[in-house]
Design an enzyme around this catalytic site. Sequence first.
Site, PDB file in Angstrom:
ATOM      1  N   CYS A   4      39.570  37.007  35.576  1.00  0.00           N
ATOM      2  CA  CYS A   4      40.861  36.561  35.029  1.00  0.00           C
ATOM      3  C   CYS A   4      41.668  35.945  35.792  1.00  0.00           C
ATOM      4  O   CYS A   4      42.235  36.868  37.017  1.00  0.00           O
ATOM      5  CB  CYS A   4      41.456  38.000  34.671  1.00  0.00           C
ATOM      6  SG  CYS A   4      42.989  37.833  33.823  1.00  0.00           S
TER       7      CYS A   4
ATOM      8  N   CYS B 227      45.419  36.969  36.026  1.00  0.00           N
ATOM      9  CA  CYS B 227      45.847  38.263  36.631  1.00  0.00           C
ATOM     10  C   CYS B 227      45.677  38.339  38.122  1.00  0.00           C
ATOM     11  O   CYS B 227      46.257  38.878  38.803  1.00  0.00           O
ATOM     12  CB  CYS B 227      44.767  39.496  35.916  1.00  0.00           C
ATOM     13  SG  CYS B 227      44.094  39.305  34.467  1.00  0.00           S
ATOM     14  N   ASP B 228      44.485  37.673  38.623  1.00  0.00           N
ATOM     15  CA  ASP B 228      44.555  37.711  40.237  1.00  0.00           C
ATOM     16  C   ASP B 228      44.479  36.541  40.809  1.00  0.00           C
ATOM     17  O   ASP B 228      44.641  36.608  42.062  1.00  0.00           O
ATOM     18  CB  ASP B 228      42.865  38.174  40.188  1.00  0.00           C
ATOM     19  CG  ASP B 228      42.693  39.433  39.629  1.00  0.00           C
ATOM     20  OD1 ASP B 228      43.506  40.429  39.532  1.00  0.00           O
ATOM     21  OD2 ASP B 228      41.439  39.897  39.142  1.00  0.00           O
TER      22      ASP B 228
END
Length: 368
Positions: free
Chosen positions: A148, A151-152
């Site tokens: 992701c 997200c990261d």
Amino acid sequence: MSKQRLHRNVVIIGSGPAGLTAAIYSARANLKPLLVDAPADAEKHTVPGGQLMITTDVENYPGFAEGIQGPDLMVEFRKQAERFGTEFLETWIDKVELQERPFTLHTSDHEIKAETLIIASGASAKWLGIPGEAKVPAGLGGHGVSACATCDGPLPAFRNKPLVVVGGGDTAMEEATFLTRYASRVFVVHRRNKLRASKIMQDKAFRNQKLEFIWDTAVEEILGTPADGVTGVRLSNLKTGQQQIFPCSGVFIAIGHKPNTELFKGQIETDDVGYIKTSGHSTATNIPGVFASGDVQDSVYRQAVTAAGTGCMAALDAERFLDHLPVMMPSGEEITMEGEHITPDHEVIITPDGHMIPNKIGSATPRD
Ligand code: NDP
């Protein structure tokens, strides 16, 4: 041993942001929801709390100005759902029967009847299954390996570093393009010499100066240590068989997601990939009384906040349905709990026995 029988107004499957938000809303509406979620299982990649349990910093969930760890956010969601009286059951559901209401869910120990069902079973990222990919301590997952980018990607460990993205579809193009904001360079490793992504996404990727493609190549191993993070990948050219160690600081696996809909196969309408189809204006599925929220019905946005939003919608839709109010179906018609169909133009009500009644005040004559 006989099974324990339960009968509830609202049963929710899944404990990610969608399921827990549905629980918060329906518990506050005094509907006493029962939330059933899968136990933690490393092999099946399940963990109560869903995909946020495998992310680290969440910086884009509104309300947390300084960010929050994914697992901590899910603890808060859960506490809030518990506070209003949500009942939790951690078990595998073996079978569901959606042909008639109340719907039935079978587990090894329970037979659960549900007047309304909210499916929030999420989606799972697909993985390559190569050495180094699994979660720490078995691999480097969470320490430089991610599925992701949203997200990261912005994490400090990836800033101004070379990164690898695996895949050739829209997800890979989107993730790679997004990562160029932070990385020094992004290398898309694809197993063929042609992308599967849509033309518009390909064009955007090809125009991006920070993006490079490594064609006809497979990632065979992710290298590094939990202390140092990812240091490189072992690549294999699928045409020549030539191998090389390619240095990078992060690997994003973007070979697609699969919605967790196996349990409902053949019983509920899905798209070709398996995502549950819902009505444009609601979370209603093709089965009156069954609602779907979160990633199990969303292949486009896939964010915690959008999942939570549709979880709220599903709870309101279920509440509305239980109040005998019509819900809009994907076909555009509205259906009441009693099985009456209201045509999309709202002109006619069709009763369960086929009678057609004008849906206009003052004209109550049947016209079948
Ligand atoms: P896709 O199935 O479209 O693409 C998956 C990619 O990963 C393919 O290029 C495939 O290679 C590759 N792949 C699959 N398995 C492996 C493997 N084991 N090893 C190496 N490579 C592998 O999935 P996406 O998630 O990209 O897209 C799914 C759907 O979601 C699509 O309909 C897409 O359009 C949509 N989507 C739309 C977005 C948007 O509009 N913004 C964003 C993201 C997704 P190969 O090509 O060789 O099969």
